[in-house]
Design a protein around this motif. Structure first.
Motif, PDB file in Angstrom:
ATOM      1  N   ALA A  23       0.834  -1.202   0.000  1.00  0.00           N
ATOM      2  CA  ALA A  23       0.000   0.000   0.000  1.00  0.00           C
ATOM      3  C   ALA A  23       0.870   1.254   0.000  1.00  0.00           C
ATOM      4  O   ALA A  23       1.678   1.462   0.892  1.00  0.00           O
ATOM      5  N   TYR A  47      -5.117   4.890  -1.552  1.00  0.00           N
ATOM      6  CA  TYR A  47      -3.925   4.070  -1.756  1.00  0.00           C
ATOM      7  C   TYR A  47      -3.903   3.472  -3.162  1.00  0.00           C
ATOM      8  O   TYR A  47      -4.901   3.512  -3.883  1.00  0.00           O
ATOM      9  N   VAL A  51      -7.191  -1.883   0.542  1.00  0.00           N
ATOM     10  CA  VAL A  51      -6.759  -1.973   1.933  1.00  0.00           C
ATOM     11  C   VAL A  51      -7.912  -2.490   2.784  1.00  0.00           C
ATOM     12  O   VAL A  51      -9.083  -2.262   2.468  1.00  0.00           O
ATOM     13  N   GLU A  52      -7.574  -3.208   3.830  1.00  0.00           N
ATOM     14  CA  GLU A  52      -8.568  -3.798   4.726  1.00  0.00           C
ATOM     15  C   GLU A  52      -8.892  -2.801   5.839  1.00  0.00           C
ATOM     16  O   GLU A  52      -8.096  -2.630   6.763  1.00  0.00           O
ATOM     17  N   SER A  56      -7.015  -1.824   9.637  1.00  0.00           N
ATOM     18  CA  SER A  56      -6.229  -0.609   9.461  1.00  0.00           C
ATOM     19  C   SER A  56      -6.508   0.344  10.611  1.00  0.00           C
ATOM     20  O   SER A  56      -7.521   0.219  11.295  1.00  0.00           O
ATOM     21  N   ASP A  79      -9.921   1.070  -2.045  1.00  0.00           N
ATOM     22  CA  ASP A  79      -8.593   1.665  -1.883  1.00  0.00           C
ATOM     23  C   ASP A  79      -8.613   2.970  -1.091  1.00  0.00           C
ATOM     24  O   ASP A  79      -7.618   3.683  -1.029  1.00  0.00           O
ATOM     25  N   VAL A  99      -2.043   0.542   7.433  1.00  0.00           N
ATOM     26  CA  VAL A  99      -3.011  -0.230   6.658  1.00  0.00           C
ATOM     27  C   VAL A  99      -2.487  -1.625   6.356  1.00  0.00           C
ATOM     28  O   VAL A  99      -1.284  -1.839   6.238  1.00  0.00           O
ATOM     29  N   ALA A 101      -2.535  -4.161   3.425  1.00  0.00           N
ATOM     30  CA  ALA A 101      -2.777  -4.183   1.982  1.00  0.00           C
ATOM     31  C   ALA A 101      -3.246  -5.561   1.536  1.00  0.00           C
ATOM     32  O   ALA A 101      -3.151  -6.544   2.269  1.00  0.00           O
ATOM     33  N   SER A 102      -3.702  -5.614   0.301  1.00  0.00           N
ATOM     34  CA  SER A 102      -4.210  -6.867  -0.264  1.00  0.00           C
ATOM     35  C   SER A 102      -3.137  -7.943  -0.365  1.00  0.00           C
ATOM     36  O   SER A 102      -3.459  -9.118  -0.455  1.00  0.00           O
TER      37      SER A 102
END
Length: 117
Positions: A23, A47, A51-52, A56, A79, A99, A101-102
């Motif tokens: 991210a 981002y 992002v979760e 976060s 995002d 954050v 990220a995926s």
């Protein structure tokens, strides 16, 4: 020698998606080093990847160096994170973000801004 160079290029290309999945903050509101009117300030962080929100964190470093956790609002898109900072007196602040990220990596950063009198 050409085979070694070709292998090196392939290995570099294989690493690009992994690095790109971290991210990276593309846009912030308030913008970095900007001056905004208070006392209420909407926070929006965009981002380069999904992002979760549930994993976060967004907080505010106050002028007196105390830290105030901000509640993350509903995500307008995968995002983007949003929050609301209320009752801010004039001074220098920093939005601190963390954050997930995926790609499963945690990224952190800060965005400094000023609330004008």
């Amino acid at each position: 020698m050409a085979g070694v160079c070709a292998l090196a290029v392939v290995l570099l290309l294989l690493n690009v998606p992994i690095a790109a999945a971290h991210a990276v903050l593309l846009e912030a509101s308030p913008a970095a080093s900007s001056s905004v009117k208070g006392p209420d300030v909407a926070v929006r962080l965009r981002y380069n990847v999904r992002v979760e929100a549930g994993r976060s964190r967004v907080s505010l470093l106050m002028p007196d160096k105390s830290v105030k956790a901000l509640t993350i609002g509903a995500q307008p898109s995968p995002d983007v994170l949003t929050a609301q900072a209320s009752g801010l007196p004039p001074g220098e602040y920093r939005i601190r973000w963390q954050v997930l990220a995926s790609d499963g990596h945690i990224t952190r950063g800060e965005v400094p801004f000023t609330v004008a009198p």
